[in-house]
Design an enzyme around this catalytic site. Structure first.
Site, PDB file in Angstrom:
ATOM      1  N   SER A 128       2.132  -1.093   0.447  1.00 46.03           N
ATOM      2  CA  SER A 128       2.182  -0.197   1.600  1.00 46.03           C
ATOM      3  C   SER A 128       3.615   0.194   1.939  1.00 46.03           C
ATOM      4  O   SER A 128       4.546  -0.577   1.717  1.00 46.03           O
ATOM      5  CB  SER A 128       1.548  -0.894   2.801  1.00 46.03           C
ATOM      6  OG  SER A 128       1.980  -0.292   3.978  1.00 46.03           O
ATOM      7  N   LYS A 182      -5.532  -3.898   2.092  1.00 45.29           N
ATOM      8  CA  LYS A 182      -4.779  -2.635   2.055  1.00 45.29           C
ATOM      9  C   LYS A 182      -5.633  -1.489   2.605  1.00 45.29           C
ATOM     10  O   LYS A 182      -5.144  -0.618   3.336  1.00 45.29           O
ATOM     11  CB  LYS A 182      -4.327  -2.323   0.617  1.00 45.29           C
ATOM     12  CG  LYS A 182      -3.706  -0.931   0.443  1.00 45.29           C
ATOM     13  CD  LYS A 182      -2.313  -0.840   1.048  1.00 45.29           C
ATOM     14  CE  LYS A 182      -1.777   0.532   1.352  1.00 45.29           C
ATOM     15  NZ  LYS A 182      -1.780   1.593   0.436  1.00 45.29           N
ATOM     16  N   ASN A 186      -4.879   0.785   5.829  1.00 45.18           N
ATOM     17  CA  ASN A 186      -4.850   2.257   5.851  1.00 45.18           C
ATOM     18  C   ASN A 186      -5.761   2.803   6.943  1.00 45.18           C
ATOM     19  O   ASN A 186      -5.434   3.795   7.596  1.00 45.18           O
ATOM     20  CB  ASN A 186      -5.287   2.824   4.496  1.00 45.18           C
ATOM     21  CG  ASN A 186      -4.197   2.734   3.451  1.00 45.18           C
ATOM     22  OD1 ASN A 186      -3.268   1.949   3.587  1.00 45.18           O
ATOM     23  ND2 ASN A 186      -4.312   3.522   2.404  1.00 45.18           N
ATOM     24  N   GLU A 189      -4.073   2.732  10.079  1.00 48.38           N
ATOM     25  CA  GLU A 189      -3.083   3.821  10.142  1.00 48.38           C
ATOM     26  C   GLU A 189      -3.766   5.167  10.441  1.00 48.38           C
ATOM     27  O   GLU A 189      -3.215   5.995  11.168  1.00 48.38           O
ATOM     28  CB  GLU A 189      -2.300   3.887   8.828  1.00 48.38           C
ATOM     29  CG  GLU A 189      -1.074   4.782   8.928  1.00 48.38           C
ATOM     30  CD  GLU A 189      -0.287   4.843   7.641  1.00 48.38           C
ATOM     31  OE1 GLU A 189      -0.867   4.578   6.558  1.00 48.38           O
ATOM     32  OE2 GLU A 189       0.905   5.174   7.693  1.00 48.38           O
TER      33      GLU A 189
HETATM   34  N1  LIG Z   1       2.256   7.906  -2.579  1.00 47.80           N
HETATM   35  C1  LIG Z   1       2.085   6.953  -1.674  1.00 47.80           C
HETATM   36  O1  LIG Z   1       2.640   7.004  -0.561  1.00 47.80           O
HETATM   37  C2  LIG Z   1       1.264   5.740  -2.001  1.00 47.80           C
HETATM   38  C3  LIG Z   1       1.326   4.633  -1.156  1.00 47.80           C
HETATM   39  C4  LIG Z   1       0.628   3.472  -1.481  1.00 47.80           C
HETATM   40  C5  LIG Z   1      -0.158   3.460  -2.622  1.00 47.80           C
HETATM   41  N2  LIG Z   1      -0.227   4.574  -3.429  1.00 47.80           N
HETATM   42  C6  LIG Z   1      -1.056   4.490  -4.630  1.00 47.80           C
HETATM   43  O2  LIG Z   1      -0.195   4.282  -5.742  1.00 47.80           O
HETATM   44  C7  LIG Z   1      -0.795   4.847  -6.924  1.00 47.80           C
HETATM   45  C8  LIG Z   1       0.190   5.808  -7.559  1.00 47.80           C
HETATM   46  O3  LIG Z   1       0.458   6.831  -6.617  1.00 47.80           O
HETATM   47  P1  LIG Z   1       1.662   7.866  -6.775  1.00 47.80           P
HETATM   48  O4  LIG Z   1       1.806   8.519  -5.445  1.00 47.80           O
HETATM   49  O5  LIG Z   1       2.844   7.206  -7.382  1.00 47.80           O
HETATM   50  O6  LIG Z   1       1.014   8.888  -7.818  1.00 47.80           O
HETATM   51  P2  LIG Z   1       1.730  10.055  -8.668  1.00 47.80           P
HETATM   52  O7  LIG Z   1       3.073  10.355  -8.112  1.00 47.80           O
HETATM   53  O8  LIG Z   1       0.740  11.129  -8.779  1.00 47.80           O
HETATM   54  O9  LIG Z   1       1.958   9.389 -10.096  1.00 47.80           O
HETATM   55  C9  LIG Z   1       0.880   9.012 -10.886  1.00 47.80           C
HETATM   56  C10 LIG Z   1       1.408   8.322 -12.125  1.00 47.80           C
HETATM   57  O10 LIG Z   1       0.301   7.863 -12.862  1.00 47.80           O
HETATM   58  C11 LIG Z   1       0.352   8.396 -14.180  1.00 47.80           C
HETATM   59  N3  LIG Z   1      -0.997   8.659 -14.638  1.00 47.80           N
HETATM   60  C12 LIG Z   1      -1.914   9.484 -14.089  1.00 47.80           C
HETATM   61  N4  LIG Z   1      -3.065   9.435 -14.777  1.00 47.80           N
HETATM   62  C13 LIG Z   1      -2.862   8.549 -15.810  1.00 47.80           C
HETATM   63  C14 LIG Z   1      -3.668   8.083 -16.848  1.00 47.80           C
HETATM   64  N5  LIG Z   1      -4.930   8.498 -17.001  1.00 47.80           N
HETATM   65  N6  LIG Z   1      -3.123   7.184 -17.704  1.00 47.80           N
HETATM   66  C15 LIG Z   1      -1.859   6.780 -17.560  1.00 47.80           C
HETATM   67  N7  LIG Z   1      -1.027   7.197 -16.583  1.00 47.80           N
HETATM   68  C16 LIG Z   1      -1.538   8.071 -15.706  1.00 47.80           C
HETATM   69  C17 LIG Z   1       1.170   9.639 -14.079  1.00 47.80           C
HETATM   70  O11 LIG Z   1       1.737   9.902 -15.346  1.00 47.80           O
HETATM   71  P3  LIG Z   1       2.171  11.373 -15.835  1.00 47.80           P
HETATM   72  O12 LIG Z   1       3.626  11.487 -15.479  1.00 47.80           O
HETATM   73  O13 LIG Z   1       1.923  11.370 -17.276  1.00 47.80           O
HETATM   74  O14 LIG Z   1       1.314  12.370 -15.095  1.00 47.80           O
HETATM   75  C18 LIG Z   1       2.206   9.232 -13.037  1.00 47.80           C
HETATM   76  O15 LIG Z   1       3.238   8.480 -13.614  1.00 47.80           O
HETATM   77  C19 LIG Z   1      -2.094   5.492  -6.446  1.00 47.80           C
HETATM   78  O16 LIG Z   1      -3.162   4.602  -6.610  1.00 47.80           O
HETATM   79  C20 LIG Z   1      -1.840   5.730  -4.979  1.00 47.80           C
HETATM   80  O17 LIG Z   1      -3.018   5.837  -4.228  1.00 47.80           O
HETATM   81  C21 LIG Z   1       0.488   5.693  -3.152  1.00 47.80           C
END
Ligand SMILES: NC(=O)c1ccc[n+]([C@@H]2O[C@H](COP(=O)([O-])OP(=O)(O)OC[C@H]3O[C@@H](n4cnc5c(N)ncnc54)[C@H](OP(=O)(O)O)[C@@H]3O)[C@@H](O)[C@H]2O)c1
Length: 340
Positions: A128, A182, A186, A189
């Site tokens: 988080s 988690k 959320n 939040e």
């Molecule tokens: N953003 C937030 O504030 C936040 C907070 C807490 C938790 N999260 C969670 O953290 C996770 C990642 O979120 P993010 O915001 O970092 O997402 P993101 O910026 O969209 O990045 C996604 C990553 O996953 C890779 N990916 C997508 N599909 C894939 C697949 N089929 N096989 C292998 N790699 C794959 C992408 O690679 P490519 O570069 O090849 O597309 C990219 O590196 C999610 O579960 C999200 O819900 C996010």
């Protein structure tokens, strides 16, 4: 070449920030991303942390770069990508290598994956704090076998946020417990944000306050009991002006909210547990309602959009209501966790 102490797959917003945080705390981290260019860019942009970041362009090289017994964090979108990465990794791993899903998985999926893993080490981990938190101190909620958590706790505690010096990283219980907590977090939040939105609505429509006045009210509240990231940014958001139209930014943004699902999961699980969480439920309902723009337009045609003045309400009343609401939604969320 020195082996990495931990590996991280998925250099998106969260993964990149988390990998830099790990490196910043002195740990060598192996990284891999599906799109190779992103791995290269990440390493090139790592600045003074380049020596601590070990990039690989194939999953095989990535696995080989990590010290045994390995620990590998997945930071990819919840759902199929997690199963795909687990399937790609398992044949390359030893029986005592640990996979940690750090995305926002539904805890039922984490329960299933933990059972599928049988004796193979597997942790589900809620993270988080968004990108900023991942980079400089997330709160971390772990689920799985305690012994597996203990193997990586020193790294996770080091990179986590600290409250009064204590790490905001801990083991929550077996299987999907970390992802469950988690999700409820959320949900809390969602409620917090909904209450802020409703306070904004009262100020705008009920008290006829200008965006500048609303911004000042939030900034003022941020100095008191409501001091928080959400209150702080609400003040900034209320003051933002759309450069194209010169109108308040909030007035030009479509007032329909989506959701990634964790708030909805919280409400569904609360029903299964018979845990009353009306503040969180109301927030999810409000988002769903907001997205029904056609229905809302019909209602507006029938009843008008004229704001209803709310005489007799003061800003102190609103601040008090927000404080009470915040206490209530936290209490409801924690009680739900207790029940689970
Ligand atoms: N953003 C937030 O504030 C936040 C907070 C807490 C938790 N999260 C969670 O953290 C996770 C990642 O979120 P993010 O915001 O970092 O997402 P993101 O910026 O969209 O990045 C996604 C990553 O996953 C890779 N990916 C997508 N599909 C894939 C697949 N089929 N096989 C292998 N790699 C794959 C992408 O690679 P490519 O570069 O090849 O597309 C990219 O590196 C999610 O579960 C999200 O819900 C996010």
């Amino acid at each position: 070449m020195k082996s990495a102490e931990i590996g991280l797959m998925g250099l998106g917003t969260m993964g990149a920030a988390l990998a830099l945080n790990i490196a910043d705390h002195g740990f060598d981290v192996a990284v891999w991303n599906r799109t190779t260019q992103k791995t290269r860019d990440f390493h090139n942009d790592a600045g003074g942390l380049q020596d601590k970041v070990h990039p690989s362009e194939s999953v095989e090289d990535f696995v080989a770069a990590i010290a045994k017994p390995r620990a590998i964090i997945l930071m990819v979108p919840a759902g199929d990508p997690v199963d795909e990465q687990i399937a790609a990794l398992r044949p390359l791993l030893d029986a005592d290598d640990l996979i940690i899903d750090a995305g926002n998985a539904n805890f039922h999926d984490t329960n299933r994956r933990a059972r599928d893993a049988a004796d193979l080490p597997y942790l589900g981990m809620g993270v988080s704090g968004g990108e900023e938190g991942a980079r400089f101190g997330p709160s971390i909620m772990g689920g799985g076998k305690r012994a597996h958590w203990d193997r990586v706790a020193h790294i996770l505690e080091a990179i986590s946020a600290k409250y009064d010096g204590a790490p905001c990283a801990t083991w929550m219980g077996e299987e999907g417990a970390g992802h469950f907590v988690k999700a409820v977090h959320n949900g809390i939040e969602y409620a917090d944000m909904q209450m802020i939105a409703e306070a904004y609505g009262v100020m705008r429509d009920g008290l006829s306050m200008s965006p500048a006045q609303i911004s000042l009210a939030f900034a003022d509240w941020d100095k008191g009991a409501l001091d928080s990231y959400l209150t702080e940014i609400s003040g900034k958001v209320a003051a933002a002006v759309d450069p194209k139209t010169g109108k308040p930014m909030l007035d030009v943004i479509v007032d329909a909210a989506g959701q990634k699902g964790t708030g909805r999961w919280t409400v569904i699980e609360a029903q299964h547990l018979a845990a009353p969480i009306p503040a969180i439920d109301a927030a999810v309902v409000a988002r769903n309602l907001s997205s029904q723009r056609d229905v809302r337009a019909l209602g507006e045609a029938l009843f008008g959009a004229a704001p209803q003045p709310m005489d007799g309400i003061t800003l102190a009343d609103l601040e008090g209501a927000l404080i009470a609401g915040k206490i209530i939604c936290y209490a409801q969320g924690f009680e739900m966790i207790n029940k689970a």
